[in-house]
Design an enzyme around this catalytic site. Structure first.
Site: not given
Ligand SMILES: NC(=O)c1ccc[n+]([C@@H]2O[C@H](COP(=O)([O-])OP(=O)(O)OC[C@H]3O[C@@H](n4cnc5c(N)ncnc54)[C@H](OP(=O)(O)O)[C@@H]3O)[C@@H](O)[C@H]2O)c1
Length: 244
Positions: A81, A132, A145, A147, A149
């Protein structure tokens, strides 16, 4: 209990969707190995194991797999995730930033798959990747992003075929705009947050953002035996955005 006797790794567990997935999995009886980058995870429960680190580093991922083997013996479910959102016109993105986006969303997922598939039991297992809607459709300002995903979707499909003979399933959830802290704070930085929110909502057929729990519901379905004949699939959880 849909995940009774199941051990699961959840990456990106320290925020948003990962936190909701952890909470759903805990409720359904899973034993949890959680990871994120921040040092402490306030939402971890006493039975959870939280190991902080950077999934872009192979040494960390290998160590995480060793810790999983010592603690649980095997791992039944892996939720990939973690991810990094990045917005920039293509020509303005520095090469290092582009590499970071590809590493943080795609190559790190490859590393986790590589080091965790050997830990899956003989009976099989399940990977769920959080991609995504932008892995399925292009959008200006989010090209790298998208590319990454989109690459994650193809990583999952290829792995699904490669590991099908071992009954290891690999599926993808493709969320649309989801009300996680990172999205909410990006709205707050706009001059008129409410007008911006309404504008973004108006682009979604269901006219609202997803909640992290709604995305976690689909992750749970694909992780559990309820989806036992599904592999290599992409499930959009995007309010109809990619149905256009
Ligand atoms: N929110 C949206 O609208 C949305 C839409 C489509 C897809 N997504 C995808 O859904 C997933 C979760 O999204 P979210 O909104 O919950 O994101 P978020 O709040 O930014 O959380 C991202 C998580 O990934 C961890 N992380 C990032 N880079 C990392 C790395 N290099 N190594 C280890 N951990 C890492 C972060 O850890 P720390 O915070 O501890 O640094 C955090 O726990 C992501 O893959 C995002 O691209 C989100």
């Amino acid at each position: 209990m849909r995940l009774e006797n199941v051990t699961a790794l959840v990456t990106g567990a320290s925020s948003g969707i990962g936190e909701a997935v952890s909470s759903h999995f805990r409720r359904e009886g899973a034993r949890l190995l959680l990871t994120g980058r921040r040092e402490h995870l306030d939402t971890a429960q006493p039975d959870d194991v939280y190991v902080p680190g950077d999934l872009n580093e192979e040494a960390f991922v290998a160590g995480l797999a060793e810790r999983a083997a010592e603690t649980f013996g095997s791992v039944d479910v892996v939720v990939l995730n973690h991810g990094l959102q990045a917005s920039s016109p293509l020509t303005e993105m520095a090469y290092d930033d582009a590499k970071n986006v590809l590493h943080s969303n795609l190559l790190s997922a490859f590393l986790v798959m590589k080091h965790f598939v050997p830990l899956m039991p003989e009976a099989g297992g399940s990977f769920v990747c959080v991609s995504s809607r932008l892995g399925m459709v292009g959008t200006p300002g989010e090209v790298l992003y998208s590319a990454a995903k989109g690459g994650l979707i193809m990583l999952a499909k290829g792995a699904a075929i490669e590991w099908a003979p071992r009954n290891i399933r690999v599926n993808v959830v493709a969320p649309g705009l989801t009300a996680t802290p990172i999205i909410e704070s990006s709205f707050q930085r706009r001059p008129d947050p409410e007008a911006y929110r309404r504008q973004r909502e108006s682009t979604i057929p269901l006219q609202r953002l997803a909640s992290p729990e709604e995305v976690a519901d689909s992750v749970l379905f694909l992780a559990s035996s309820e989806s036992s004949y599904i592999t290599g699939a992409v499930l959009p959880v995007d309010g109809g955005y990619t149905a256009f």
